[in-house]
Design a protein around this motif. Structure first.
Motif, PDB file in Angstrom:
ATOM      1  N   ARG A  97       0.837  -1.193   0.000  1.00  0.00           N
ATOM      2  CA  ARG A  97       0.000   0.000   0.000  1.00  0.00           C
ATOM      3  C   ARG A  97       0.877   1.250   0.000  1.00  0.00           C
ATOM      4  N   ASP A 101      -2.798   5.924   0.096  1.00  0.00           N
ATOM      5  CA  ASP A 101      -3.938   5.014   0.169  1.00  0.00           C
ATOM      6  C   ASP A 101      -4.512   4.911   1.577  1.00  0.00           C
ATOM      7  N   SER A 102      -3.696   5.230   2.576  1.00  0.00           N
ATOM      8  CA  SER A 102      -4.186   5.202   3.951  1.00  0.00           C
ATOM      9  C   SER A 102      -5.013   6.442   4.269  1.00  0.00           C
ATOM     10  N   LYS A 105      -8.978   6.131   0.940  1.00  0.00           N
ATOM     11  CA  LYS A 105      -9.277   4.720   0.707  1.00  0.00           C
ATOM     12  C   LYS A 105     -10.667   4.577   0.100  1.00  0.00           C
ATOM     13  N   SER A 109      -9.855   2.007  -5.315  1.00  0.00           N
ATOM     14  CA  SER A 109      -8.405   1.988  -5.090  1.00  0.00           C
ATOM     15  C   SER A 109      -7.959   0.651  -4.507  1.00  0.00           C
ATOM     16  N   ASP A 110      -8.802   0.046  -3.667  1.00  0.00           N
ATOM     17  CA  ASP A 110      -8.455  -1.253  -3.082  1.00  0.00           C
ATOM     18  C   ASP A 110      -8.361  -2.329  -4.161  1.00  0.00           C
TER      19      ASP A 110
END
Length: 356
Positions: A97, A101-102, A105, A109-110
């Motif tokens: 990751r 992305d943190s 989210k 994107s996942d």
């Protein structure tokens, strides 16, 4: 008159990588080729629907997919493989990751992160149990859930007594499982009947849960003997390992041959330390947070019993107590106990006590 020639799209000899962000009502899907992102879309939560879409839009390609282990279990994995989509189930913590992305989210994107990591060859699938072994493991975990409910109910009874300023006799504090304790609870007098009704309800819940656990434990014993009577028997020769722990080991591990060496086995259970290495410095930290949350507590509990039952384990524990605190020492004993368990399971021989 000219005849129009329609050229059919063909993706033969191409590999397509599918990242799935699986949810109950829908899936977020990202499809990548070796070079570009071909499609990102929302799909119904059905493997057949995904396969039909891929066949219609990208015919002839080789399909590879991945999704995170979670509530959906392995049924989706098996269905995808049966349809011809080569799927793996991955540990969420193993997906690379980016920092952004943190902070931002989304399901899109996942799914893209999973697809990109799959294409780069950065993902390794977890071990997938066969349906029968998965059912056995589920039965064992149901027993643990029942035991947790029993502890909660006992805690509620104690809380009720404390609220009413009723002290529990010392003999029952030491042995809360005795029938005398339940008889004492049933014989308590209260000024108002509502309190009696409340306590009786708690007692009935406790008795019901205990009976459910007894019946489930009997089914687990029967299933363990049916699956591998010899292994179930020899596991109990290891000090600290009783019938329920032996069942837990069989259910949670499955095939011991899937572990190439002991370090891999210990890592799966969660009996390895954290390690931070930089340059010439090697720092060993506390026990890893990654573990089998069902098996590691059982092994720690068994380690305390092992030091009382096996002189070799007691000596090992005392030696490590001199180097640090008792909690760290017992984790080392649990790791040593795990190595003995691996030896017993691989060689299918009884444990011999007193051997260092």
């Amino acid at each position: 008159m000219r005849t129009q020639v329609i050229k059919k799209i063909d993706f033969s000899e191409q590999n397509l990588y599918i990242g799935l962000d699986v949810h109950k009502k829908s899936w977020q899907v990202t499809v990548l080729s070796e070079a570009i992102c071909l499609k990102t879309f929302t799909s119904p939560p059905e493997p057949n629907s995904l396969f039909h879409f891929m066949e219609c839009n990208f015919p002839g390609a080789s399909y590879y997919s991945a999704y995170e282990a979670g509530f959906s279990g392995y049924a989706t994995h098996r269905q995808l493989n049966a349809l011809g989509i080569e799927n793996i189930v991955v540990n969420p913590a193993d997906i690379p990751r980016r920092d952004k992305d943190s902070h931002y989210k989304t399901d899109k994107s996942d799914s893209r992160m999973i697809a990109e990591a799959l294409r780069a060859g950065l993902l390794k699938g977890i071990y997938v149990f066969d349906p029968e072994s998965e059912g056995f493991r589920g039965l064992f975990r149901s027993r643990l859930a029942l035991a947790k409910d029993i502890r909660r109910t006992k805690g509620r009874i104690k809380g009720f007594l404390a609220f009413k300023s009723i002290s529990i006799p010392g003999e029952f504090i030491r042995n809360p499982k005795s029938s005398k304790y339940l008889n004492w609870l049933k014989g308590l007098d209260f000024q108002f009947p509502t309190a009696r009704i409340q306590l009786d309800q708690l007692i009935n819940n406790l008795l019901f849960l205990m009976e459910q656990r007894r019946m489930l434990e009997q089914k687990l014993r029967d299933t363990a003997r049916k699956r591998d009577r010899h292994l179930f028997k020899i596991l109990q020769t290891v000090p600290g390992i009783g019938p329920i722990t032996a069942i837990g080991i069989m259910a949670e591990i499955g095939e011991i041959g899937r572990f190439k060496h002991f370090k891999q086995f210990a890592s799966y259970v969660g009996l390895v330390p954290r390690l931070h290495q930089s340059g010439e410095k090697d720092q060993t930290g506390s026990i890893t947070y990654r573990s089998n949350n069902y098996l590691r507590p059982l092994l720690i509990e068994s380690a305390w019993q092992a030091v009382r039952a096996d002189p070799a384990m007691l000596k090992y524990y005392q030696e490590n107590c001199l180097k640090g605190n008792a909690k760290k020492a017992i984790v080392k004993v649990a790791r040593k106990l795990l190595s003995k368990i691996m030896h017993v399971m691989r060689n299918r021989v009884k444990y011999e006590r007193g051997i260092a």
